[in-house]
Design a protein around this motif. Structure first.
Motif, PDB file in Angstrom:
ATOM      1  N   SER A  26       0.000  -3.657   7.832  1.00 49.13           N
ATOM      2  CA  SER A  26      -0.424  -2.773   6.761  1.00 49.13           C
ATOM      3  C   SER A  26       0.572  -1.639   6.604  1.00 49.13           C
ATOM      4  CB  SER A  26      -1.817  -2.196   7.086  1.00 49.13           C
ATOM      5  OG  SER A  26      -2.145  -1.106   6.250  1.00 49.13           O
ATOM      6  N   ARG A  29      -1.854   4.177   6.558  1.00 46.57           N
ATOM      7  CA  ARG A  29      -3.065   4.649   5.896  1.00 46.57           C
ATOM      8  C   ARG A  29      -4.092   4.986   6.974  1.00 46.57           C
ATOM      9  NH1 ARG A  29      -4.977  -0.516   2.432  1.00 46.57           N
ATOM     10  NH2 ARG A  29      -6.948   0.607   2.318  1.00 46.57           N
ATOM     11  N   SER A  73      -3.901  -5.209   5.201  1.00 40.17           N
ATOM     12  CA  SER A  73      -4.400  -4.229   4.234  1.00 40.17           C
ATOM     13  C   SER A  73      -4.819  -4.881   2.926  1.00 40.17           C
ATOM     14  CB  SER A  73      -3.345  -3.152   3.973  1.00 40.17           C
ATOM     15  OG  SER A  73      -2.166  -3.721   3.430  1.00 40.17           O
ATOM     16  N   ASN A  74      -4.181  -6.002   2.574  1.00 45.10           N
ATOM     17  CA  ASN A  74      -4.528  -6.656   1.311  1.00 45.10           C
ATOM     18  C   ASN A  74      -4.244  -8.157   1.395  1.00 45.10           C
ATOM     19  OD1 ASN A  74      -1.642  -7.053   0.670  1.00 45.10           O
ATOM     20  ND2 ASN A  74      -1.633  -4.833   0.321  1.00 45.10           N
ATOM     21  N   ALA A  75      -4.605  -8.862   0.334  1.00 44.22           N
ATOM     22  CA  ALA A  75      -4.479 -10.320   0.332  1.00 44.22           C
ATOM     23  C   ALA A  75      -3.021 -10.771   0.376  1.00 44.22           C
ATOM     24  CB  ALA A  75      -5.169 -10.893  -0.903  1.00 44.22           C
ATOM     25  N   THR A  76      -2.128  -9.988  -0.218  1.00 42.91           N
ATOM     26  CA  THR A  76      -0.709 -10.358  -0.214  1.00 42.91           C
ATOM     27  C   THR A  76      -0.159 -10.400   1.203  1.00 42.91           C
ATOM     28  OG1 THR A  76      -0.390  -9.381  -2.410  1.00 42.91           O
ATOM     29  CG2 THR A  76       1.575  -9.729  -1.060  1.00 42.91           C
ATOM     30  N   LEU A  92      -9.531  -8.245   5.723  1.00 47.07           N
ATOM     31  CA  LEU A  92      -8.799  -7.311   4.870  1.00 47.07           C
ATOM     32  C   LEU A  92      -9.377  -5.902   4.969  1.00 47.07           C
ATOM     33  CD1 LEU A  92      -8.425  -9.399   1.580  1.00 47.07           C
ATOM     34  CD2 LEU A  92      -6.934  -9.372   3.582  1.00 47.07           C
ATOM     35  N   GLU A  94      -9.310  -3.925   2.538  1.00 46.42           N
ATOM     36  CA  GLU A  94      -9.918  -3.689   1.237  1.00 46.42           C
ATOM     37  C   GLU A  94     -11.332  -4.256   1.124  1.00 46.42           C
ATOM     38  OE1 GLU A  94      -7.137  -5.458  -1.424  1.00 46.42           O
ATOM     39  OE2 GLU A  94      -5.776  -3.735  -1.405  1.00 46.42           O
ATOM     40  N   SER A  95     -11.702  -5.168   2.018  1.00 49.74           N
ATOM     41  CA  SER A  95     -13.031  -5.781   1.912  1.00 49.74           C
ATOM     42  C   SER A  95     -13.818  -5.646   3.208  1.00 49.74           C
ATOM     43  CB  SER A  95     -12.917  -7.245   1.487  1.00 49.74           C
ATOM     44  OG  SER A  95     -12.008  -7.935   2.325  1.00 49.74           O
TER      45      SER A  95
END
Length: 270
Positions: A26, A29, A73-76, A92, A94-95
């Motif tokens: 990630s 953050r 941190s994200n799907a990418t 993730l 984010e989820s």
């Protein structure tokens, strides 16, 4: 603290066991910090990965560390992690992590039990080299290593809870992780997390930190930029610049500067 315990509870319910390696990929953050401490609090091992690492390097680290769980941190970034070998699940920020943070911690007794069993010499993290000269190599660090380095940094540098810092070095690198995060917690100061190198100039003016860590290359670039501007200045401005540099150097090397040197240097910040 509540956020760390909430993520720790989620990790336990997801099946993370003491000694498991957990990948963490990630950008910097707040959730990165919560996840790192949560991983440690359940007795697992944090394996940080630079978010700009190519997929083949990410997979090499996942296999070498025998990671069983991953946080992205994200799907990418999650797409760089293949569910094969020992790696069985990736969540993730984010989820899933966001959901855990919204919930109250549900595994406080188990977290407390695991914390009490952690010893200073237990493995805390595996930090991998950037791999620019070959295959990334993992460096194993015990909890004692991170604590001792943090304490040593505070003993050497005159920092206190009145200080504030701007954190911008990647947390996948142990230098920033220790000196910007762990040390900040230990001395009780305030830490701001930068949005990235492109925003540093603006953030330095806004935050006005009293403490900031960096790497030699950044100082070299700043020095080169300053000297380039000086070389284009008028003779008078160059003379003033050189005088200011000499005065600052003399002040920094003098334990008890005399009144004249103090006047030349100007008032010290309170």
């Amino acid at each position: 603290m509540r956020g760390v315990l909430a993520v720790a509870s989620g990790l336990i319910e997801a099946g993370v066991k003491p000694g498991d390696s957990v990948l963490l990929i990630s950008e910097n953050r707040v959730e990165w910090i919560c996840c790192d401490w949560a991983i440690q609090s359940v007795g697992a091992v944090t394996v940080p990965i630079y978010p700009n690492s190519p997929p083949e390097m990410v997979q090499t680290i996942a296999v070498d560390s025998a990671a069983t769980f991953g946080i992205a941190s994200n799907a990418t970034l999650a797409a760089k992690l293949k569910l094969e070998g020992s790696l069985r699940k990736v969540v993730l920020m984010e989820s899933e992590i966001a959901g855990w943070l919204r919930d109250a911690p549900r595994q406080l007794a188990e977290v407390g039990s695991r914390l009490r069993k952690i010893s200073p010499d237990d493995l805390c993290t595996i930090v991998y080299t950037a791999g620019t000269t070959g295959v990334p190599k993992g460096v194993e660090l015990a909890h004692r290593n991170l604590v001792d380095i943090t304490r040593a940094a505070i003993m050497v540098h005159p920092i206190s809870d009145r200080d504030s810092s701007l954190s911008w070095l990647p947390y996948a690198h142990v230098f920033g992780r220790i000196n910007e995060i762990f040390a900040g917690v230990a001395y009780g100061g305030q830490t701001w997390i930068s949005r990235g190198p492109d925003h540093l100039a603006e953030e330095l003016q806004e935050v006005q930190p009293t403490v900031m860590c960096s790497v030699p290359r950044v100082y070299e670039k700043i020095y080169a930029a300053v000297m380039a501007r000086v070389s284009e200045a008028s003779p008078l401005r160059r003379a003033l610049f050189n005088w200011a540099v000499r005065t600052g150097a003399s002040f920094s090397r003098t334990a008890s500067p005399d009144p004249i040197l103090r006047a030349q240097r100007g008032p010290c910040p309170s």
